[in-house]
Design an enzyme around this catalytic site. Sequence first.
Site, PDB file in Angstrom:
ATOM      1  N   SER A  79       0.829  -1.219   0.000  1.00 27.22           N
ATOM      2  CA  SER A  79       0.000   0.000   0.000  1.00 27.22           C
ATOM      3  C   SER A  79       0.856   1.260   0.000  1.00 27.22           C
ATOM      4  CB  SER A  79      -0.956   0.000   1.193  1.00 27.22           C
ATOM      5  OG  SER A  79      -0.264  -0.128   2.420  1.00 27.22           O
TER       6      SER A  79
ATOM      7  N   HIS B  21      -1.866  -8.764   1.992  1.00 28.44           N
ATOM      8  CA  HIS B  21      -1.594  -7.478   2.648  1.00 28.44           C
ATOM      9  C   HIS B  21      -2.717  -7.208   3.646  1.00 28.44           C
ATOM     10  CE1 HIS B  21       0.185  -3.739   3.484  1.00 28.44           C
ATOM     11  NE2 HIS B  21      -0.161  -3.029   2.427  1.00 28.44           N
TER      12      HIS B  21
ATOM     13  N   HIS C 262       6.073 -12.586   8.537  1.00 29.49           N
ATOM     14  CA  HIS C 262       6.189 -11.222   8.028  1.00 29.49           C
ATOM     15  C   HIS C 262       7.391 -11.168   7.105  1.00 29.49           C
ATOM     16  CE1 HIS C 262       6.772  -6.851   7.892  1.00 29.49           C
ATOM     17  NE2 HIS C 262       5.501  -6.771   8.185  1.00 29.49           N
TER      18      HIS C 262
ATOM     19  N   ARG D 239       3.124  -4.414  17.125  1.00 32.08           N
ATOM     20  CA  ARG D 239       1.722  -4.018  16.982  1.00 32.08           C
ATOM     21  C   ARG D 239       0.805  -5.101  17.549  1.00 32.08           C
ATOM     22  NH1 ARG D 239       1.734  -2.968  10.648  1.00 32.08           N
ATOM     23  NH2 ARG D 239       2.733  -5.003  10.833  1.00 32.08           N
TER      24      ARG D 239
ATOM     25  N   ASP E  77      -2.023  -8.514  12.153  1.00 36.19           N
ATOM     26  CA  ASP E  77      -3.346  -9.032  11.789  1.00 36.19           C
ATOM     27  C   ASP E  77      -3.828 -10.152  12.704  1.00 36.19           C
ATOM     28  OD1 ASP E  77      -3.597  -7.380   9.454  1.00 36.19           O
ATOM     29  OD2 ASP E  77      -2.121  -8.675   8.488  1.00 36.19           O
TER      30      ASP E  77
END
Length: 441
Positions: free
Chosen positions: A241, A271, A318, A327, A373
């Site tokens: 992105s 993504h 990742h 995160r 995620d």
Amino acid sequence: MGVIKDKFKEKADSVNVEIKALLKEHGNKKIGEVTLSQVYQGMRGITGLVTETSLLDAQEGIRFRGYTIPELQEKLPKAPNGSEPLPEGLFHLMLLGELPTDEEVQHMTSTWQRRSHVPNHVFDTIEALPVSTHPMTQFVVAIMALQTESSFSKRYAAGMSKKDYWDATFDDSMDLIARLPRIAAYIYRRKYKNGEHIQPDGLLDWSGNFAHMMGYGDEEFQELMRLYMTIHADHEGGNVSAHTTHLVGSALSDPYLSFAAGMNGLAGPLHGLANQEVIKWIFQMREELGVETPTKTQIEEYVKKTLSEGKVVPGYGHAVLRKTDPRFTAQMEFGKKHLANDPLVNTVWNIYEAVPPILQSLGKIKNPWPNVDAHSGALLVHYGMVEYEFYTVLFGVSRALGVLASLCWDRALGMPLERPKSVTTELVKLWLDGKGEVWGD
């Protein structure tokens, strides 16, 4: 021009001088080598971009202008009685490289409030789509409809000077960020709440107002949105992105066109759509096992079954990180603070204990740890947002902060059209046989 814009121009002028000096003295210095496997396997690890807003370290995780996520949680201003950072403060930091004061964050909030009006034709465009349309498709279509408001596009058509590209890009970026929560909330209420829309609350901050317009007035959920919008905002410049927004922007496409392109990349399963895939996988596991909270043993068996079917465990691994995503950790700490007894959240934590050892045992996995995620969906479900198809839209609203701050810097620094060289496999074979070379174009 405005306090924020004036400070940005001052910073950009200073950095421009510094970059010109670096290029003059070191422009021919080689900074790395490229292997053939990197060329064929997604350009992994090739340094070819400059992104000022954040840097991802394989061991340390993401740093925003040098600050880790825990540092941001400590140092960025909070909402009244809140404990999570306000994304307005992170945008200020990414744009200017300075931690903002409470007053500066309040100024950013009020600026976005003033710029948040969405023209009626954008809503009409959304309404022209079937309600069944995926939320990300509606989101991108709405951004494209909003492109009619682009200051950059209008000024460029009128003959704008190159030295003013940054100015028009700045205005477009501020307008777009301000309007995205309204658009995203409209799509959410249209698709999942029978089109019963909620008007903005001008007294709330950017994330708090977004939560309000979606129909979540709970202060805890507003805090979750502040955390979510902060930790998803940026992840240096090579992810799909961010890179797509930069690439399309390098053609002098305006911020609306550039961001819409980036969002089409975010919508991919590898993504941003991954957060949707994670919660879907957990729901399927619970359904197949017939239990609400699977045991660690049951989870281990289901993970092995998933892998044996040639599938991946969504939310794990990742491209760059080689540790648990900070995160993920930030969301886990939020869960322990606010919803420690939630069955779904506990399942996420049990998966966290079960999956890495299994992936490590395969011997081929460089990163067996969870990424961002792996946790976000469970937190959203707890507060009633069970429509996991919408999760990537949340990601998209947040990602605007980083990629548009970067786009402002691209224009301020006069970054050129991005145009890497490509070759054919036949030419590569000739080159390796010593019978040819890779020609420039």
